[in-house]
Structure formats: C-alpha cells, structure tokens
Design a protein around this motif. Structure first.
Motif, PDB file in Angstrom:
ATOM      1  N   PHE A 178      85.735 -16.712  20.986  1.00 23.63           N
ATOM      2  CA  PHE A 178      84.509 -16.250  21.631  1.00 23.63           C
ATOM      3  C   PHE A 178      84.739 -15.946  23.114  1.00 23.63           C
ATOM      4  N   VAL A 179      85.416 -16.838  23.807  1.00 22.58           N
ATOM      5  CA  VAL A 179      85.665 -16.645  25.243  1.00 22.58           C
ATOM      6  C   VAL A 179      86.551 -15.423  25.473  1.00 22.58           C
ATOM      7  N   ILE A 180      87.562 -15.226  24.647  1.00 24.42           N
ATOM      8  CA  ILE A 180      88.430 -14.053  24.775  1.00 24.42           C
ATOM      9  C   ILE A 180      87.632 -12.778  24.514  1.00 24.42           C
ATOM     10  N   GLN A 181      86.793 -12.792  23.498  1.00 23.81           N
ATOM     11  CA  GLN A 181      85.986 -11.605  23.198  1.00 23.81           C
ATOM     12  C   GLN A 181      85.000 -11.318  24.327  1.00 23.81           C
ATOM     13  N   LEU A 182      84.423 -12.355  24.897  1.00 18.91           N
ATOM     14  CA  LEU A 182      83.475 -12.157  25.996  1.00 18.91           C
ATOM     15  C   LEU A 182      84.180 -11.619  27.238  1.00 18.91           C
ATOM     16  N   SER A 183      85.358 -12.128  27.528  1.00 16.29           N
ATOM     17  CA  SER A 183      86.085 -11.618  28.692  1.00 16.29           C
ATOM     18  C   SER A 183      86.554 -10.186  28.457  1.00 16.29           C
ATOM     19  N   THR A 184      86.925  -9.862  27.241  1.00 17.29           N
ATOM     20  CA  THR A 184      87.299  -8.485  26.919  1.00 17.29           C
ATOM     21  C   THR A 184      86.094  -7.569  27.060  1.00 17.29           C
ATOM     22  N   LEU A 185      84.948  -8.022  26.588  1.00 20.96           N
ATOM     23  CA  LEU A 185      83.729  -7.226  26.727  1.00 20.96           C
ATOM     24  C   LEU A 185      83.396  -6.988  28.192  1.00 20.96           C
ATOM     25  N   SER A 186      83.579  -8.013  29.016  1.00 18.34           N
ATOM     26  CA  SER A 186      83.256  -7.853  30.440  1.00 18.34           C
ATOM     27  C   SER A 186      84.202  -6.872  31.117  1.00 18.34           C
ATOM     28  N   ALA A 187      85.390  -6.669  30.576  1.00 15.70           N
ATOM     29  CA  ALA A 187      86.302  -5.662  31.122  1.00 15.70           C
ATOM     30  C   ALA A 187      86.015  -4.279  30.550  1.00 15.70           C
ATOM     31  N   LEU A 188      85.497  -4.227  29.334  1.00 14.35           N
ATOM     32  CA  LEU A 188      85.256  -2.937  28.687  1.00 14.35           C
ATOM     33  C   LEU A 188      84.022  -2.217  29.222  1.00 14.35           C
TER      34      LEU A 188
END
Length: 131
Positions: free
Chosen positions: A58-68
């Motif tokens: 979840f944390v990795i997906q959220l950080s990826t989303l914040s970069a996308l």
C-alpha cells in the motif's frame, strides 16, 4: 538552488512554507525530514489492521501514485505547447501515467485524493503570504 530535495526546492519556489527550506548547520533540511517521518508513521498507524506485506504494498503504491500525478500534469502541460519532438512523448507519458494511476486500486486512489486535498489549504495559505 533546488538540488537537495523536492521539499526544499518547493519551499524555494514558494509552494511550501519557508520553514521547509531551512537547513541545519550541517546542511540537512531537518523540518522536511521530521514532518515526512511523522506523516509516514501516521500512515502506518492508520493501516495497522493490514499485515506487513499488504502495508508495504500500500505504501509503495501510494508513493508511486504521488509521483505519477505530477508526471501526468507535466505531460498535459507539454501537450499544450509541444516541444520540437511533437506530441508523441507527452501523449505516451500521459497514457502511461493514466494507466498506472487507474491500476493503483481504489483504496490507494482514495488516500491519494485525500492527501492532495489535505495539501491544498497549505498551498493556498503559502501562496497568499508570498508576493
């Protein structure tokens, strides 16, 4: 200059409060590091019911989303005034970002939108306080 971290750079550009741009005597931006650690700890605490693998995902997906999100916005901006390369790169960049954002899952999207909305009042206050 904007060479240490995005928080310091954003502070220099007037997108974050000035306190995020202050450095310690050793050249470390302590405030962004402390605030980031506190927010990360809160995020983990809010998801205490997940096991460690699910929480990490979840944390990795959220950080990826914040970069996308900024990536997609930059691609849209390039579409408005394409560089010498034409439309191919911005369209491909936006398509990639949109596909990855759509695939991140509803819970990640919800938290991402909540984080984006939570940052808007800070942005508005900071922008009003600077010329």
């Amino acid at each position: 200059t904007c060479d240490w971290s995005s928080d310091v750079c954003s502070s220099d550009l007037g997108l974050f409060p000035r306190v995020f741009g202050r450095m310690t005597s050793r050249g470390t931006p302590a405030v962004p590091l402390v605030v980031g650690s506190v927010l990360s700890s809160l995020l983990v605490a809010m998801n205490f019911s997940r096991d460690l693998v699910a929480l990490f995902t979840f944390v990795i997906q959220l950080s990826t989303l914040s970069a996308l999100v900024p990536y997609a916005v930059c691609a849209l901006a390039l579409m408005k005034s394409p560089a010498r390369g034409g439309w191919g790169v911005p369209v491909a960049g936006f398509a990639f970002a949109a596909f990855a954002i759509a695939g991140s899952g509803w819970d990640v999207l919800l938290y991402g939108v909540l984080l984006l909305v939570a940052g808007l009042p800070i942005y508005i206050v900071v922008r009003r306080g600077r010329p």
